[in-house]
Design an enzyme around this catalytic site. Structure first.
Site, PDB file in Angstrom:
ATOM      1  N   ASP A 195      -1.681   1.093  -3.687  1.00 30.77           N
ATOM      2  CA  ASP A 195      -0.436   0.384  -3.255  1.00 30.77           C
ATOM      3  C   ASP A 195       0.714   1.080  -3.025  1.00 30.77           C
ATOM      4  O   ASP A 195       0.986   2.213  -3.792  1.00 30.77           O
ATOM      5  CB  ASP A 195      -0.148  -0.948  -3.802  1.00 30.77           C
ATOM      6  CG  ASP A 195      -0.943  -2.033  -3.720  1.00 30.77           C
ATOM      7  OD1 ASP A 195      -2.019  -1.972  -3.115  1.00 30.77           O
ATOM      8  OD2 ASP A 195      -0.679  -3.260  -3.967  1.00 30.77           O
ATOM      9  N   HIS A 340      -2.019   2.554  -7.752  1.00 28.40           N
ATOM     10  CA  HIS A 340      -1.049   2.820  -6.808  1.00 28.40           C
ATOM     11  C   HIS A 340      -0.547   4.173  -6.411  1.00 28.40           C
ATOM     12  O   HIS A 340      -1.201   5.158  -7.166  1.00 28.40           O
ATOM     13  CB  HIS A 340       0.553   2.544  -7.391  1.00 28.40           C
ATOM     14  CG  HIS A 340       0.619   0.941  -7.632  1.00 28.40           C
ATOM     15  ND1 HIS A 340       0.101   0.180  -8.515  1.00 28.40           N
ATOM     16  CD2 HIS A 340       1.347   0.209  -7.105  1.00 28.40           C
ATOM     17  CE1 HIS A 340       0.266  -0.953  -8.573  1.00 28.40           C
ATOM     18  NE2 HIS A 340       1.256  -1.119  -7.634  1.00 28.40           N
TER      19      HIS A 340
END
Length: 376
Positions: A195, A340
């Site tokens: 992400d 992430h």
């Protein structure tokens, strides 16, 4: 995940776990070691070790394989700038009273930078959230064994908790073909997802590692970051990875007016198509939070909304070993793993460092890597 403007103040609790929860550590298998020798080293039953690590053959472990080992005793949190006892307690799943008692803290409003706060239980993720994720159904039944991601504090805590629970259960019930927390193949497949990118530092490193190991992944990119790093977006697609929509500016979408919500989605969709010539097939709402009223528009725009079944907690500045532990202890067929590639002021070097071992250890456990669209 972007650094939260407001500190996380609660976690949604579905399945309380009784008793103390043993902490976990890693043992990396050296050449010639056997599971029996390793179990003796840590004074752990070899059958227990085999079960914990989902080993089909107790006589077969691989050089460099990371094994989960139960660890007795306590762990600690070192206080950093901005920490409060409240957010430390909330993060690890304890009450303030538990932490003040075990640490002999007289005033819960007063803690100091670099102070070590003793934690009585597992610190790889909150112990009050069940880590059981062995099912393969994307149904209401599996909601109770999956963690729901944190929510930015913008309203009364009780109202937010009610909203998140009702939204997730409602979405799974009303949109079983459009809302996912895990895959639906029933096979030993796993989707790595990253992400909050792209950026110029960590995303390129992650792309290089994925190339080295010939592993596909799905990247949920933020529109304004694409605007800053369009070449990284194009490189992601050129390398064969999937790109999903993660909004334009990473707000909590549930609290936006309808026109602003649609703008966040459409603007990001447009820039992805501008630079890649392709439509994003999946969308992940920031913080995993979405209102039921948002879904008809997303369905109309042909989006599948995808959250996750394993949170690595890399966004909480975990070290690489704890990130790996969080993956291995919750691993299950059809896992969708949250990582992430950008979005934190602290950076994601631990994620980069953990990634090769995540890939290796999932491969030796017999898992195949696919994109989100291939697993749902």
């Amino acid at each position: 995940m972007k650094l939260l403007t407001f500190i996380l103040a609660f976690f949604v609790i579905f399945v309380p776990m009784s008793g103390e929860v043993s902490a976990l550590q890693l043992h990396r298998v050296e050449a010639g070691e056997t599971l029996f020798e390793i179990s003796n080293q840590y004074d752990v039953n070899s059958e227990e070790l085999s079960e914990l690590n989902l080993l089909k053959d107790v006589n077969l472990v691989y050089d460099g394989q990371a094994l989960l080992i139960p660890k007795e005793g306590e762990d600690t949190h070192v206080v950093s700038e901005g920490d409060t006892l409240n957010n430390i307690a909330s993060h690890y799943g304890f009450s303030i009273e538990e932490l003040t008692e075990i640490n002999d803290i007289e005033d819960s409003d007063v803690i100091y930078i670099d102070q070590e706060i003793t934690l009585p239980r597992i610190v790889t993720m909150p112990p009050h959230i069940s880590a059981s994720s062995s099912g393969t159904s994307n149904s209401l039944e599996t909601v109770e064994t999956n963690e729901i991601k944190d929510t930015k504090v913008v309203n009364d805590e009780a109202d937010i908790e009610d909203n998140v629970i009702s939204t997730t259960q409602g979405l799974l019930s009303l949109y079983p073909d459009n809302f996912y927390q895990r895959g639906s193949t029933g096979e030993k497949k796993v989707a790595l997802t990253f992400d909050d990118g792209p950026d110029s530092k960590y995303t390129p490193q992650i792309l290089e590692i994925l190339d080295e190991y010939d592993v596909p992944a799905t990247f949920y990119y933020v529109g304004q970051n694409i605007e800053s790093y369009p070449d990284v977006l194009k490189d992601t697609v050129d390398r064969g990875h999937e790109v999903g929509n993660h909004s334009w500016s990473h707000p909590n979408l549930r609290y936006l007016p309808e026109d602003e919500f649609e703008k966040e989605i459409d603007k990001t969709s447009d820039i992805i198509k501008e630079y890649t010539g392709e439509e994003a097939a999946t969308l992940r709402p920031p913080y995993g939070d979405l209102d039921i009223d948002n879904m008809p528009y997303l369905v109309e725009e042909n989006y599948n909304v995808v959250n996750w079944s394993i949170d690595t907690w890399d966004w909480w500045n975990m070290d690489s070993d704890k990130i790996l532990i969080n993956v291995l202890k919750d691993l299950h067929p059809d896992s969708i793993i949250l990582l992430h590639s950008a979005g934190s002021s602290e950076g994601y070097q631990s994620t980069v460092d953990a990634l090769p071992e995540i890939i290796y250890n999932l491969k030796v456990r017999g898992y195949d890597f696919v994109t989100v669209s291939e697993i749902i």
